[in-house]
Design a protein around this motif. Structure first.
Motif, short mmCIF file in Angstrom:
data_model
loop_
_atom_site.label_atom_id
_atom_site.label_comp_id
_atom_site.label_asym_id
_atom_site.label_seq_id
_atom_site.Cartn_x
_atom_site.Cartn_y
_atom_site.Cartn_z
N GLN A 83 0.61 -1.34 -0.14
CA GLN A 83 0.07 -0.08 -0.06
C GLN A 83 0.96 1.35 0.11
OE1 GLN A 83 -3.19 -0.14 -0.59
NE2 GLN A 83 -3.17 2.24 -0.73
N PRO A 84 1.85 1.45 0.81
CA PRO A 84 2.87 2.55 0.55
C PRO A 84 3.28 2.98 -0.65
CG PRO A 84 3.29 1.34 2.63
CD PRO A 84 2.48 0.54 1.99
N LEU A 85 3.61 1.54 -1.30
CA LEU A 85 4.22 1.97 -2.89
C LEU A 85 2.87 2.65 -3.61
CD1 LEU A 85 6.32 -1.32 -3.18
CD2 LEU A 85 7.24 0.99 -2.66
N ILE A 86 1.91 1.94 -3.54
CA ILE A 86 0.78 2.17 -4.27
C ILE A 86 0.37 3.68 -3.89
CG2 ILE A 86 -1.62 1.89 -4.85
CD1 ILE A 86 -1.18 -1.22 -4.37
N ASP A 87 0.33 4.14 -2.75
CA ASP A 87 0.07 5.39 -2.24
C ASP A 87 1.11 6.57 -2.98
OD1 ASP A 87 -1.82 4.44 -0.77
OD2 ASP A 87 -0.88 4.90 1.23
N LYS A 88 2.44 6.22 -3.27
CA LYS A 88 3.53 7.05 -3.65
C LYS A 88 3.35 6.87 -5.10
CE LYS A 88 8.51 7.76 -3.69
NZ LYS A 88 9.91 7.16 -3.23
N LYS A 89 2.91 5.96 -5.80
CA LYS A 89 2.63 6.05 -7.07
C LYS A 89 1.57 7.12 -7.45
CE LYS A 89 1.20 3.07 -11.20
NZ LYS A 89 0.60 1.74 -11.42
N LEU A 90 0.40 6.95 -6.67
CA LEU A 90 -0.68 7.84 -7.01
C LEU A 90 -0.13 9.19 -6.87
CD1 LEU A 90 -3.65 5.71 -5.41
CD2 LEU A 90 -3.15 6.00 -7.66
N GLU A 91 0.66 9.42 -5.75
CA GLU A 91 1.03 10.95 -5.54
C GLU A 91 1.87 11.47 -6.77
OE1 GLU A 91 2.97 11.33 -1.93
OE2 GLU A 91 1.32 10.52 -0.78
N LEU A 92 2.63 10.37 -7.15
CA LEU A 92 3.56 10.75 -8.22
C LEU A 92 2.79 11.29 -9.35
CD1 LEU A 92 6.57 8.61 -7.61
CD2 LEU A 92 6.56 11.21 -7.30
N GLU A 93 1.78 10.25 -9.69
CA GLU A 93 0.62 10.36 -11.07
C GLU A 93 0.06 11.88 -10.77
OE1 GLU A 93 -1.72 6.89 -11.18
OE2 GLU A 93 0.14 5.71 -11.93
N LEU A 94 -0.40 12.10 -9.70
CA LEU A 94 -1.18 13.28 -9.25
C LEU A 94 -0.36 14.54 -9.67
CD1 LEU A 94 -3.67 14.64 -8.63
CD2 LEU A 94 -2.76 14.45 -5.96
N GLU A 95 1.02 14.29 -9.17
CA GLU A 95 1.76 15.48 -9.48
C GLU A 95 2.26 15.75 -10.84
OE1 GLU A 95 6.61 16.15 -8.15
OE2 GLU A 95 5.40 15.57 -6.69
N LEU A 96 2.38 14.59 -11.77
CA LEU A 96 2.57 14.69 -13.11
C LEU A 96 1.49 15.27 -13.67
CD1 LEU A 96 4.63 13.81 -15.39
CD2 LEU A 96 3.35 11.70 -15.42
N LEU A 97 0.15 15.06 -13.44
CA LEU A 97 -0.96 15.60 -14.00
C LEU A 97 -0.75 16.98 -13.78
CD1 LEU A 97 -3.59 12.78 -13.29
CD2 LEU A 97 -2.82 13.57 -15.57
N GLU A 98 -0.69 17.36 -12.50
CA GLU A 98 -0.71 18.86 -12.47
C GLU A 98 0.24 19.52 -13.10
OE1 GLU A 98 0.11 18.77 -7.99
OE2 GLU A 98 -2.18 18.56 -7.63
N LEU A 99 1.62 18.96 -13.27
CA LEU A 99 2.85 19.68 -13.98
C LEU A 99 2.33 19.79 -15.52
CD1 LEU A 99 5.78 17.98 -12.58
CD2 LEU A 99 5.20 20.31 -12.53
N GLU A 100 1.51 18.49 -15.95
CA GLU A 100 0.97 18.63 -17.55
C GLU A 100 -0.21 19.75 -17.61
OE1 GLU A 100 -0.48 15.09 -18.75
OE2 GLU A 100 1.31 13.86 -18.45
N ILE A 101 -1.05 19.91 -16.57
CA ILE A 101 -2.13 20.83 -16.75
C ILE A 101 -1.43 22.13 -16.54
CG2 ILE A 101 -3.87 22.24 -15.42
CD1 ILE A 101 -4.70 19.24 -14.50
N THR A 102 -0.49 22.45 -15.86
CA THR A 102 0.34 23.58 -15.67
C THR A 102 1.12 24.09 -17.00
OG1 THR A 102 0.73 23.35 -13.31
CG2 THR A 102 1.93 25.14 -14.42
N SER A 103 1.52 23.12 -17.65
CA SER A 103 2.25 23.17 -18.82
C SER A 103 1.41 23.63 -19.93
CB SER A 103 2.83 21.97 -19.22
OG SER A 103 3.51 21.87 -20.53
N LYS A 104 0.23 22.95 -20.07
CA LYS A 104 -0.74 23.25 -21.10
C LYS A 104 -1.56 24.51 -20.89
CE LYS A 104 -1.84 18.56 -22.25
NZ LYS A 104 -2.43 17.77 -23.01
N LYS A 105 -1.58 24.93 -19.63
CA LYS A 105 -2.20 26.24 -19.33
C LYS A 105 -1.21 27.32 -19.92
CE LYS A 105 -5.11 25.65 -15.53
NZ LYS A 105 -5.22 25.71 -13.95
#
Length: 146
Positions: free
Chosen positions: A110-132
């Motif tokens: 579960q800690p690995l899954i949580d970390k993966k989800l946090e990284l995916e969320l951070e990546l999505l936020e970076l993509e959104i910022t980049s597209k903006k």
């Protein structure tokens, strides 16, 4: 065969947890079944022995039948006790395996899954910022051309 409930094969800890729960629940259900079926057998034999005991004249066959019924009742009670010990121990085994599987899954996976989800969320936020930013730049260049 296409099962309705998918078996978790992606992680051995989930499989252990699920297997332990199945063993635990099956043991509890089997305990109730053994209890009920044994009680039904004993009641049937008890009724037969009560009929024989009500007879005024008992033949040798009747006395032998009474003795066999008593032996059957004793054997059935001993078998019931053995079955119940086995089922109780298997239910504890299932509970232990399920608890170990859930605990290992929570601590290791579960800690690995949580970390993966946090990284995916951070990546999505970076993509959104980049597209903006790229949209703003495109809007500036469009207005600058006019």
């Amino acid at each position: 065969m296409n099962p309705n409930i998918p078996i978790p094969t992606d992680n051995v800890h989930k499989f252990y947890a699920g297997f332990g729960l199945v063993v635990f629940i099956a043991s509890l259900i089997a305990t109730v079944y053994v209890q009920n079926s044994t009680n039904e057998k004993i009641m049937k034999w008890f009724e037969e022995s009560a009929k024989i005991e009500k007879l005024e004249k008992k033949a040798e066959v009747d006395l032998a039948q009474l003795q066999r019924i008593e032996e059957l009742i004793d054997i059935t009670k001993k078998d019931k006790k053995t079955f119940l010990y086995f089922l109780i121990s298997s239910s504890f085994f299932g509970l232990f395996v399920a608890g170990w599987g859930f605990q290992a899954w929570e601590k290791k996976i579960q800690p690995l899954i949580d970390k993966k989800l946090e990284l995916e969320l951070e990546l999505l936020e970076l993509e959104i910022t980049s597209k903006k930013r790229s949209n703003k730049q495109l809007q500036r260049t469009r207005f600058a051309r006019r």
